[in-house]
Design a protein around this motif. Structure first.
Motif, PDB file in Angstrom:
ATOM      1  N   TYR A  57     -62.525 -25.158  28.745  1.00  0.00           N
ATOM      2  CA  TYR A  57     -63.789 -25.861  28.544  1.00  0.00           C
ATOM      3  C   TYR A  57     -63.537 -27.175  27.810  1.00  0.00           C
ATOM      4  N   ASN A  58     -63.301 -27.113  26.510  1.00  0.00           N
ATOM      5  CA  ASN A  58     -63.049 -28.335  25.745  1.00  0.00           C
ATOM      6  C   ASN A  58     -61.653 -28.361  25.133  1.00  0.00           C
ATOM      7  N   GLN A  59     -60.815 -27.423  25.499  1.00  0.00           N
ATOM      8  CA  GLN A  59     -59.411 -27.404  25.112  1.00  0.00           C
ATOM      9  C   GLN A  59     -58.560 -27.291  26.374  1.00  0.00           C
ATOM     10  N   HIS A  60     -57.315 -27.734  26.261  1.00  0.00           N
ATOM     11  CA  HIS A  60     -56.443 -27.727  27.434  1.00  0.00           C
ATOM     12  C   HIS A  60     -56.328 -26.330  28.043  1.00  0.00           C
ATOM     13  N   PRO A  61     -56.525 -26.230  29.364  1.00  0.00           N
ATOM     14  CA  PRO A  61     -56.869 -27.280  30.325  1.00  0.00           C
ATOM     15  C   PRO A  61     -58.387 -27.474  30.377  1.00  0.00           C
ATOM     16  N   VAL A  62     -58.865 -28.672  30.179  1.00  0.00           N
ATOM     17  CA  VAL A  62     -60.305 -28.918  30.076  1.00  0.00           C
ATOM     18  C   VAL A  62     -60.953 -28.961  31.456  1.00  0.00           C
ATOM     19  N   ASN A  63     -62.276 -28.799  31.441  1.00  0.00           N
ATOM     20  CA  ASN A  63     -63.119 -28.988  32.629  1.00  0.00           C
ATOM     21  C   ASN A  63     -62.894 -27.969  33.737  1.00  0.00           C
ATOM     22  N   PHE A  75     -58.158 -16.924  30.059  1.00  0.00           N
ATOM     23  CA  PHE A  75     -58.842 -17.834  29.138  1.00  0.00           C
ATOM     24  C   PHE A  75     -59.634 -16.991  28.136  1.00  0.00           C
ATOM     25  N   THR A  76     -59.685 -17.426  26.900  1.00  0.00           N
ATOM     26  CA  THR A  76     -60.534 -16.794  25.901  1.00  0.00           C
ATOM     27  C   THR A  76     -61.448 -17.855  25.296  1.00  0.00           C
ATOM     28  N   LEU A  77     -62.740 -17.682  25.512  1.00  0.00           N
ATOM     29  CA  LEU A  77     -63.754 -18.620  25.029  1.00  0.00           C
ATOM     30  C   LEU A  77     -64.549 -17.974  23.901  1.00  0.00           C
ATOM     31  N   THR A  78     -65.101 -18.788  23.030  1.00  0.00           N
ATOM     32  CA  THR A  78     -65.937 -18.300  21.938  1.00  0.00           C
ATOM     33  C   THR A  78     -67.334 -18.890  22.065  1.00  0.00           C
ATOM     34  N   VAL A  79     -68.333 -18.009  22.168  1.00  0.00           N
ATOM     35  CA  VAL A  79     -69.731 -18.433  22.321  1.00  0.00           C
ATOM     36  C   VAL A  79     -70.460 -18.202  20.997  1.00  0.00           C
ATOM     37  N   ARG A  80     -71.290 -19.185  20.602  1.00  0.00           N
ATOM     38  CA  ARG A  80     -72.060 -19.072  19.360  1.00  0.00           C
ATOM     39  C   ARG A  80     -73.508 -19.454  19.639  1.00  0.00           C
ATOM     40  N   VAL A  81     -74.427 -18.901  18.834  1.00  0.00           N
ATOM     41  CA  VAL A  81     -75.848 -19.158  19.017  1.00  0.00           C
ATOM     42  C   VAL A  81     -76.422 -19.740  17.726  1.00  0.00           C
ATOM     43  N   PHE A  82     -77.249 -20.773  17.877  1.00  0.00           N
ATOM     44  CA  PHE A  82     -77.848 -21.473  16.733  1.00  0.00           C
ATOM     45  C   PHE A  82     -79.346 -21.628  16.942  1.00  0.00           C
ATOM     46  N   GLU A  83     -80.057 -21.716  15.832  1.00  0.00           N
ATOM     47  CA  GLU A  83     -81.488 -22.004  15.885  1.00  0.00           C
ATOM     48  C   GLU A  83     -81.687 -23.493  16.090  1.00  0.00           C
ATOM     49  N   ARG A  84     -82.493 -23.812  17.077  1.00  0.00           N
ATOM     50  CA  ARG A  84     -82.768 -25.212  17.343  1.00  0.00           C
ATOM     51  C   ARG A  84     -83.609 -25.800  16.209  1.00  0.00           C
ATOM     52  N   GLY A  85     -83.298 -26.977  15.784  1.00  0.00           N
ATOM     53  CA  GLY A  85     -84.034 -27.622  14.697  1.00  0.00           C
ATOM     54  C   GLY A  85     -83.315 -27.484  13.376  1.00  0.00           C
ATOM     55  N   PRO A 129     -66.419 -13.536  21.248  1.00  0.00           N
ATOM     56  CA  PRO A 129     -65.235 -13.862  22.064  1.00  0.00           C
ATOM     57  C   PRO A 129     -65.426 -13.342  23.483  1.00  0.00           C
ATOM     58  N   PHE A 130     -65.075 -14.159  24.443  1.00  0.00           N
ATOM     59  CA  PHE A 130     -65.295 -13.798  25.836  1.00  0.00           C
ATOM     60  C   PHE A 130     -64.047 -14.171  26.628  1.00  0.00           C
ATOM     61  N   SER A 131     -63.416 -13.166  27.235  1.00  0.00           N
ATOM     62  CA  SER A 131     -62.153 -13.378  27.952  1.00  0.00           C
ATOM     63  C   SER A 131     -62.377 -13.402  29.454  1.00  0.00           C
ATOM     64  N   ILE A 132     -61.660 -14.286  30.107  1.00  0.00           N
ATOM     65  CA  ILE A 132     -61.669 -14.391  31.564  1.00  0.00           C
ATOM     66  C   ILE A 132     -60.236 -14.191  32.038  1.00  0.00           C
ATOM     67  N   VAL A 133     -60.010 -13.148  32.824  1.00  0.00           N
ATOM     68  CA  VAL A 133     -58.684 -12.840  33.356  1.00  0.00           C
ATOM     69  C   VAL A 133     -58.641 -13.276  34.817  1.00  0.00           C
TER      70      VAL A 133
END
Length: 360
Positions: free
Chosen positions: A173-179, A204-214, A224-228
């Motif tokens: 996503y935002n780390q090599h390899p990007v996009n 790939f191992t991605l990390t998803v986070r949730v925030f309150e808008r505002g 943590p979310f892995s894609i094999v």
């Protein structure tokens, strides 16, 4: 520890299996059965029965180590998995006592939800109840699209009571390899943007986070979310090491004279890297062990004065030599599908005099 607040989109999937048209010990050429997108170890897949092969004493192998064959001839899930909307493919191979091989190709494909909802705007959510991270998401390598292709939606239960947005970080996503992936921060939908080669990027191992808008307050623990990336048989085996050996003249029949070595870049432990060695000529003088590549003599009449050098043709083919396997020769590209008698790489056997004091 996986936060209780996270949810993922869940579909029902259909299991489709197709067997090659060649004679086979498999009972049927097509089976379809609905299974959950998330499958836990021990789950038995109905209607995929290989007991007929077991009764014929066939040797069975699976290309995907996440599945196993029970003693009753049923295919069981051996590890937690998520079946993607893009599908999941593996195969079962059966080799009889005579060496004949047949294959059952199994593809897990997703079916639309059966609750009457439209797939265009509404999603079916199911809460993860596991204490640890969700099982890896499996994506088949070399998928040709069209892109972007939807993979998964990750949703926090905090979205029910807060106005939220999501962030994602990690390789692809935002780390090599990007996009490689696209992520919608408003909905949590994750998509893949391009073809991925497993031999280059196996996971790939991605990390998803949730925030309150505002307020930008983080409302839940990171997920943590892995894609094999699942393997396809897209690499032909290649020869390695020297292709010339020396054998003493008048060697006894059955004398080992050398070993052919080969390697395959596909996933270790699968039939994709199980190489079969075949001698295409010189069979009146030499033989080759199909699983190891060891060349031995079949005669004791090798005479340097008559002929001091022999060229024999060795073919290497993956999938244990099945017709669906890939093979390669030195001067052309590999071929897929039925074996055609193309010139394979040449192994040179150099015969020399037996010197005094040397043993046969």
């Amino acid at each position: 520890m996986l936060p209780k607040m996270w949810r993922v989109v869940v579909f029902l999937c259909a299991l489709a299996s197709v067997v090659s048209r060649t004679e086979s010990c498999f009972r049927t050429g097509f089976v379809q059965v609905e299974v959950p997108q998330m499958i836990q170890p021990g789950y038995r897949i109905p209607k995929v029965d290989v007991s007929n092969c077991l009764r014929k004493s066939a040797t069975l192998t699976l290309t995907d180590s996440n599945f196993a064959i029970s003693g009753a001839g049923e295919i069981e899930v051996a590890a937690p998995m998520v079946v993607s909307p893009a599908g999941r493919v593996f195969s079962v191979s059966a080799r009889d006592s005579g060496g004949a091989t047949s294959h059952l190709t199994v593809r897990l494909i997703c079916a639309p939800p059966r609750d009457g909802r439209k797939s265009s705007g509404e999603v079916v959510l199911r809460r993860f109840k596991r204490r640890w991270s969700p099982p890896p998401y499996n994506l088949l390598e070399n998928d040709k699209g069209p892109f972007p292709k939807y993979l998964e939606t990750l949703v926090s239960e905090e979205a029910a009571t807060h106005d939220v947005y999501y962030t994602i970080n990690g390789p692809g996503y935002n780390q090599h390899p990007v996009n490689f992936f696209k992520f919608d921060s408003d909905t949590g939908k994750l998509s893949v943007l391009k073809t991925i080669d497993r031999e280059e990027f196996p996971s790939f191992t991605l990390t998803v986070r949730v925030f309150e808008r505002g307020t930008n307050k983080e409302l839940d623990n990171p997920l943590p979310f892995s894609i094999v990336i699942d393997d396809m048989n897209d690499n032909a085996p290649t020869f390695t090491g020297p292709l010339q050996v020396t054998v003493l003249e008048k060697s006894k029949a059955g004398t080992p004279v050398g070993k052919i070595n080969a390697t395959d870049r596909d996933q270790p432990g699968t039939n994709h890297v199980k190489i079969r060695y075949t001698l295409l000529d010189g069979l009146n003088l030499f033989s080759i062990q199909p699983n190891t590549g060891v060349i031995t003599t079949v005669t004791d009449s090798l005479d340097r004065e008559t002929k001091d050098k022999y060229l024999v043709t060795v073919k290497i083919q993956d999938m244990a030599g099945a017709s669906s396997g890939l093979f390669q020769h030195r001067h052309s590209h590999h071929r897929r599908g039925r074996h055609q008698r193309q010139p394979a790489d040449v192994h040179e056997v150099d015969l020399r005099h037996q010197r005094e004091g040397e043993r046969n």
